[in-house]
Motif scaffolding. Structure first.
Motif, PDB file in Angstrom:
ATOM      1  N   GLU A 414      34.498  75.219  47.401  1.00  0.00           N
ATOM      2  CA  GLU A 414      34.062  76.506  47.421  1.00  0.00           C
ATOM      3  C   GLU A 414      34.744  77.492  46.620  1.00  0.00           C
ATOM      4  O   GLU A 414      34.187  78.423  45.808  1.00  0.00           O
ATOM      5  CB  GLU A 414      34.087  77.083  49.113  1.00  0.00           C
ATOM      6  CG  GLU A 414      33.019  76.802  49.944  1.00  0.00           C
ATOM      7  CD  GLU A 414      33.212  75.046  50.349  1.00  0.00           C
ATOM      8  OE1 GLU A 414      32.321  74.669  51.045  1.00  0.00           O
ATOM      9  OE2 GLU A 414      34.333  74.548  50.145  1.00  0.00           O
ATOM     10  N   ASP A 415      36.186  77.232  46.604  1.00  0.00           N
ATOM     11  CA  ASP A 415      37.266  77.952  45.863  1.00  0.00           C
ATOM     12  C   ASP A 415      36.718  77.731  44.271  1.00  0.00           C
ATOM     13  O   ASP A 415      36.971  78.854  43.507  1.00  0.00           O
ATOM     14  CB  ASP A 415      38.547  77.666  46.087  1.00  0.00           C
ATOM     15  CG  ASP A 415      39.050  77.982  47.363  1.00  0.00           C
ATOM     16  OD1 ASP A 415      38.244  78.890  48.098  1.00  0.00           O
ATOM     17  OD2 ASP A 415      40.274  77.669  47.864  1.00  0.00           O
ATOM     18  N   PHE A 418      33.574  80.008  43.456  1.00  0.00           N
ATOM     19  CA  PHE A 418      33.920  81.290  43.400  1.00  0.00           C
ATOM     20  C   PHE A 418      35.069  81.818  42.352  1.00  0.00           C
ATOM     21  O   PHE A 418      34.744  83.080  41.735  1.00  0.00           O
ATOM     22  CB  PHE A 418      34.116  82.014  44.696  1.00  0.00           C
ATOM     23  CG  PHE A 418      32.963  81.857  45.675  1.00  0.00           C
ATOM     24  CD1 PHE A 418      31.668  82.342  45.535  1.00  0.00           C
ATOM     25  CD2 PHE A 418      33.151  80.838  46.720  1.00  0.00           C
ATOM     26  CE1 PHE A 418      30.745  82.382  46.654  1.00  0.00           C
ATOM     27  CE2 PHE A 418      31.918  80.385  47.781  1.00  0.00           C
ATOM     28  CZ  PHE A 418      31.046  81.164  47.220  1.00  0.00           C
ATOM     29  N   SER A 419      35.727  81.088  41.934  1.00  0.00           N
ATOM     30  CA  SER A 419      36.685  81.306  40.867  1.00  0.00           C
ATOM     31  C   SER A 419      35.685  81.117  39.754  1.00  0.00           C
ATOM     32  O   SER A 419      35.932  82.088  38.573  1.00  0.00           O
ATOM     33  CB  SER A 419      37.716  80.248  40.771  1.00  0.00           C
ATOM     34  OG  SER A 419      38.415  80.290  39.583  1.00  0.00           O
ATOM     35  N   LEU A 421      32.583  81.809  39.369  1.00  0.00           N
ATOM     36  CA  LEU A 421      31.640  83.005  39.468  1.00  0.00           C
ATOM     37  C   LEU A 421      32.359  84.262  38.906  1.00  0.00           C
ATOM     38  O   LEU A 421      31.933  85.059  38.219  1.00  0.00           O
ATOM     39  CB  LEU A 421      31.014  82.983  40.774  1.00  0.00           C
ATOM     40  CG  LEU A 421      29.678  82.221  40.965  1.00  0.00           C
ATOM     41  CD1 LEU A 421      29.510  82.204  42.402  1.00  0.00           C
ATOM     42  CD2 LEU A 421      28.636  82.382  40.080  1.00  0.00           C
ATOM     43  N   SER A 422      33.591  84.477  39.180  1.00  0.00           N
ATOM     44  CA  SER A 422      34.451  85.408  38.859  1.00  0.00           C
ATOM     45  C   SER A 422      34.651  85.566  37.478  1.00  0.00           C
ATOM     46  O   SER A 422      34.540  86.738  37.000  1.00  0.00           O
ATOM     47  CB  SER A 422      35.869  85.097  39.737  1.00  0.00           C
ATOM     48  OG  SER A 422      36.646  86.274  39.347  1.00  0.00           O
ATOM     49  N   VAL A 433      28.216  88.850  42.782  1.00  0.00           N
ATOM     50  CA  VAL A 433      28.378  88.027  44.200  1.00  0.00           C
ATOM     51  C   VAL A 433      28.739  88.803  45.289  1.00  0.00           C
ATOM     52  O   VAL A 433      29.896  89.539  45.254  1.00  0.00           O
ATOM     53  CB  VAL A 433      29.403  86.855  43.683  1.00  0.00           C
ATOM     54  CG1 VAL A 433      29.538  86.054  44.916  1.00  0.00           C
ATOM     55  CG2 VAL A 433      29.097  85.959  42.370  1.00  0.00           C
ATOM     56  N   GLU A 434      28.311  88.800  46.560  1.00  0.00           N
ATOM     57  CA  GLU A 434      28.632  89.423  47.661  1.00  0.00           C
ATOM     58  C   GLU A 434      28.672  88.629  48.777  1.00  0.00           C
ATOM     59  O   GLU A 434      27.638  87.916  48.955  1.00  0.00           O
ATOM     60  CB  GLU A 434      27.715  90.717  47.832  1.00  0.00           C
ATOM     61  CG  GLU A 434      27.804  91.734  46.708  1.00  0.00           C
ATOM     62  CD  GLU A 434      26.798  92.863  46.975  1.00  0.00           C
ATOM     63  OE1 GLU A 434      25.844  92.679  47.283  1.00  0.00           O
ATOM     64  OE2 GLU A 434      26.881  93.907  46.251  1.00  0.00           O
ATOM     65  N   LYS A 435      29.625  88.844  49.706  1.00  0.00           N
ATOM     66  CA  LYS A 435      29.533  88.492  50.893  1.00  0.00           C
ATOM     67  C   LYS A 435      28.840  89.008  51.811  1.00  0.00           C
ATOM     68  O   LYS A 435      29.104  90.062  52.402  1.00  0.00           O
ATOM     69  CB  LYS A 435      30.886  87.943  51.556  1.00  0.00           C
ATOM     70  CG  LYS A 435      31.175  87.023  52.772  1.00  0.00           C
ATOM     71  CD  LYS A 435      31.257  85.755  52.545  1.00  0.00           C
ATOM     72  CE  LYS A 435      31.691  84.903  53.792  1.00  0.00           C
ATOM     73  NZ  LYS A 435      31.615  83.532  53.433  1.00  0.00           N
ATOM     74  N   SER A 442      27.272  83.869  50.913  1.00  0.00           N
ATOM     75  CA  SER A 442      27.570  84.451  49.715  1.00  0.00           C
ATOM     76  C   SER A 442      26.335  84.528  48.876  1.00  0.00           C
ATOM     77  O   SER A 442      25.717  83.504  48.695  1.00  0.00           O
ATOM     78  CB  SER A 442      28.859  83.796  48.808  1.00  0.00           C
ATOM     79  OG  SER A 442      29.904  83.638  49.859  1.00  0.00           O
ATOM     80  N   LEU A 444      24.350  85.337  45.669  1.00  0.00           N
ATOM     81  CA  LEU A 444      24.370  85.663  43.846  1.00  0.00           C
ATOM     82  C   LEU A 444      23.378  86.499  43.477  1.00  0.00           C
ATOM     83  O   LEU A 444      22.064  86.103  43.847  1.00  0.00           O
ATOM     84  CB  LEU A 444      24.472  84.396  43.372  1.00  0.00           C
ATOM     85  CG  LEU A 444      24.728  84.276  41.822  1.00  0.00           C
ATOM     86  CD1 LEU A 444      25.612  84.800  41.098  1.00  0.00           C
ATOM     87  CD2 LEU A 444      24.277  82.767  41.119  1.00  0.00           C
ATOM     88  N   CYS A 467      26.750  73.880  42.275  1.00  0.00           N
ATOM     89  CA  CYS A 467      26.334  74.906  43.252  1.00  0.00           C
ATOM     90  C   CYS A 467      24.813  74.490  43.635  1.00  0.00           C
ATOM     91  O   CYS A 467      24.182  73.880  42.919  1.00  0.00           O
ATOM     92  CB  CYS A 467      26.656  76.181  43.109  1.00  0.00           C
ATOM     93  SG  CYS A 467      25.658  76.951  41.923  1.00  0.00           S
TER      94      CYS A 467
END
Length: 693
Positions: A414-415, A418-419, A421-422, A433-435, A442, A444, A467
């Protein structure tokens, strides 16, 4: 490549519909000018500007790419911009820094929606434009027909400054109407010939159209044209340049990227007619005082630059593509990020050609380059002299219109996802990207299904993170329709102190239907429930409304009145009364519980001819049409639609309207789900819960 002054630079965005030959045209121009040794092919993945693995695999442009070339002591910075609508965000930065645009139109297909959108963006950004009717080598290519589709739409703006020479069905050259000369030959090898007698009428018609367009650029020219019916070649050229700069005149030329016929004259026209950045005035504000500031594109001005694109590379790091809007840039130029209000140190400076980096020592005003490792800098930021700060207007990117839930394919990654995607969000500001706090997913968001697909592939290829994309869960709610009075009694004896709690609670829907809050009323009299246990009853209920009795969704619009009960002097406790409250809450199954779904207010903007399709489609989605208005020449259909019916709407609307439609949506309220649909949702939710167990 030598240093070029602003007057000898042309920044040209190459835009238009997907698959109309933009990348091939850029490649052909690079080859024709001797910038590259061989002309690559999109099909082979060997072009300069399609350098990313995903571009080669899909044979389409995904990311805007810069490709400079030199022609007759002028540097032309071509920016190859993707034509597919899923990558519309890639058009924003280049159009903000280019003084001119080439809009490609197919000689077979004629004007299409991608070219229309490019034209509209040129209007919005006040960018000069030239239309290139490309692919003249194709079977069924027809310059006159393609030109007619353009003039039908844009009328007197259009000035065909070239007419194609076709011999035996083959495109072999062009007549340059401005020079009144004809040329054949490919690339930079030109041979002047006599204008074919059969073309005299077409050439004269084009000349009249050019003269009319040039005359419309200035009042003095218009007066002379009306009086004398003629303008001199110098006056025509002056009027054309002025009209092109103002956007009132759009010249049309023709070429074939594959056979390279017409490319030399295209380059001549670019440097003769399209404006240079020299003297361009850019307005901004002083970020420290808020006072208005101006920067003129010339070397004597304080340094300023605009970042129009960011490239995220896991090995090289971040590359910021920018245009120097005033002053000069070198390795020792002090840099200040006016947006983040932070000083930056220039890393390595490059002139990019596609994915290739060529080191640069100095970059003059008006030129385009890239700088590595600017930590605080994002797309749209302004870099400037710290002693003379200025901040230019932010870039306006299209809002995401399609969302998917994103999960790591392998547990524990997961990390990594999202790293990655950032980093990709730095590269592409149209990604979000929002939680989702309620569903814990999450989400997208992007500009289309293809866009999200490409993001997923980039995650895998660039950052080694795979993903899965799924439709997001819908945050349903539950409520009740009728009032009930129920008992919750908890009694347990197991040696020593037991547990005892007994409550009577009246549950009812809130008096105000728009009130979605939970309300607790204390109506206990006579101490039947001791005061110190009443908060435990309320807490027990508040804990349980998070999971309703139908399908486990939060309960809203509920009032609970505690009015009776009993207790045991020894065995009663806060925990016992919380449990009693939970038991009472479970009896909401007898209060006609209902499932609620989120309803969104949707505004769809479409040309008149698509109204029937859009309204019919909305009805199929259980939407309610609320009204219709005229907005900026488009029909605006207002509707209220369940969120569950809108997940693929971006794709469907694009298909329905040939990509001419757009929409916005925002949350409005919750409404009861029709019984048949509710039954399916409840069954699916329970099945998913069982599978998870």
């Amino acid at each position: 490549m030598k240093d070029y002054q602003a007057k000898n630079i042309r920044n040209i965005a190459v835009v238009g519909h997907g698959s109309e030959g933009k990348t091939t045209l850029v490649e052909a121009l690079l080859y024709a000018t001797g910038t590259i040794d061989r002309q690559g092919r999109v099909e082979d993945g060997t072009t300069v500007t399609d350098s990313e693995p995903e571009e080669k695999r899909r044979q389409i442009s995904i990311s805007a790419a810069v490709a400079p070339l030199e022609w007759k002591d002028v540097k032309v910075n071509l920016i190859d911009v993707p034509g597919y609508f899923d990558f519309a965000g890639e058009m924003v930065g280049p159009m903000a820094v280019a003084e001119g645009a080439i809009i490609t139109v197919g000689a077979v297909s004629g004007l299409n929606v991608g070219a229309e959108k490019a034209w509209a963006l040129c209007d919005k950004t006040h960018t000069s434009r030239m239309i290139v009717i490309n692919q003249m080598d194709r079977e069924n290519a027809n310059f006159a027909r393609a030109l007619a589709t353009i003039t039908d739409k844009y009328g007197s703006h259009i000035a065909p400054i070239e007419v194609p020479i076709v011999e035996g069905g083959k495109f072999v050259g062009v007549v340059c109407v401005l020079e009144n000369k004809a040329y054949t030959g490919e690339g930079k090898t030109l041979k002047e010939i006599e204008i074919p007698a059969s073309m005299a009428g077409d050439v004269e018609s084009a000349r009249e159209a050019i003269m009319e367009a040039a005359a419309g650029a200035e009042d003095e020219l218009m007066e002379k044209y009306f009086e004398e019916g003629e303008l001199s070649p110098e006056e025509i050229m002056h009027g054309l340049r002025q009209g092109i700069k103002d956007g009132t005149v759009v010249p049309v030329v023709c070429c074939s990227s594959l056979t390279r016929v017409g490319l030399a004259k295209l380059l001549d026209n670019l440097i003769d007619l399209m404006p240079s950045p020299a003297g361009t005035v850019l307005e901004g504000v002083n970020p420290k005082t808020g006072d208005a500031e101006e920067r003129v594109c010339e070397e004597g001005q304080p340094f300023s630059a605009r970042v129009f694109k960011t490239l995220a590379d896991p090995f090289v790091g971040k590359l910021s593509l920018l245009k120097v809007t005033s002053g000069t840039l070198s390795g020792d130029t002090p840099l200040y990020n006016a947006n983040a209000e932070k000083a930056e140190k220039a890393g390595n400076i490059y002139f990019l050609r596609g994915g290739k980096q060529n080191p640069a020592q100095k970059v003059c005003a008006g030129d385009i380059c890239a700088i590595s490792k600017l930590s605080s800098v994002a797309t749209g930021n302004t870099l400037c002299d710290p002693g003379k700060p200025v901040k230019f207007e932010d870039l306006e990117f299209p809002a995401p219109c399609i969302s998917m839930a994103v999960y790591a394919k392998k547990a524990g990654e997961e990390d990594k996802i999202f790293s990655g995607l950032s980093r990709l969000m730095e590269e592409d500001p149209t990604i979000r990207v929002e939680k989702n706090v309620e569903t814990t997913e999450s989400v997208l968001s992007g500009l289309g299904e293809l866009h999200l697909e490409v993001i997923a592939k980039k995650l895998a290829s660039k950052f080694g993170a795979e993903c899965l994309l799924q439709f997001p869960k819908i945050p349903y709610r539950e409520s009740i329709r009728k009032k009930i009075d129920v008992q919750g009694r908890h009694k347990k004896q197991s040696g020593g102190h037991g547990q005892f709690g007994d409550v009577w609670i009246e549950f009812r829907p809130n008096d105000d239907p728009t009130d979605t809050e939970f309300h607790f009323e204390d109506a206990v009299v006579g101490g039947v429930v001791p005061r110190n246990f009443i908060p435990a009853v309320e807490k027990g209920l508040r804990d349980n409304i998070k999971h309703g009795v139908l399908a486990g969704y939060p309960v809203v619009g509920l009032t609970a009145k505690l009015h009776d009960g009993s207790y045991h002097a020894v065995d009663s406790s806060e925990m016992a009364f919380k449990t009693a409250a939970r038991i009472a809450f479970k009896k909401l199954v007898d209060a006609s519980p209902v499932l609620l779904e989120p309803i969104y207010s949707v505004k769809v903007y479409v040309p008149d001819e698509y109204m029937g399709d859009v309204i019919g489609d909305m009805n199929k989605r259980r939407g309610r049409i609320m009204g219709m208005d005229q907005v900026n020449g488009l029909q605006c259909v207002s509707a209220e639609v369940p969120l569950g019916e809108m997940f693929k709407y971006a794709t469907d609307l694009r298909s329905m309207t040939q990509a001419r439609g757009s929409f916005t949506m925002q949350f409005e309220r919750y409404e009861e789900v029709p019984a048949a649909d509710a039954k399916k949702i409840i069954e699916n939710t329970k099945r998913e819960e069982e599978e998870e167990e």
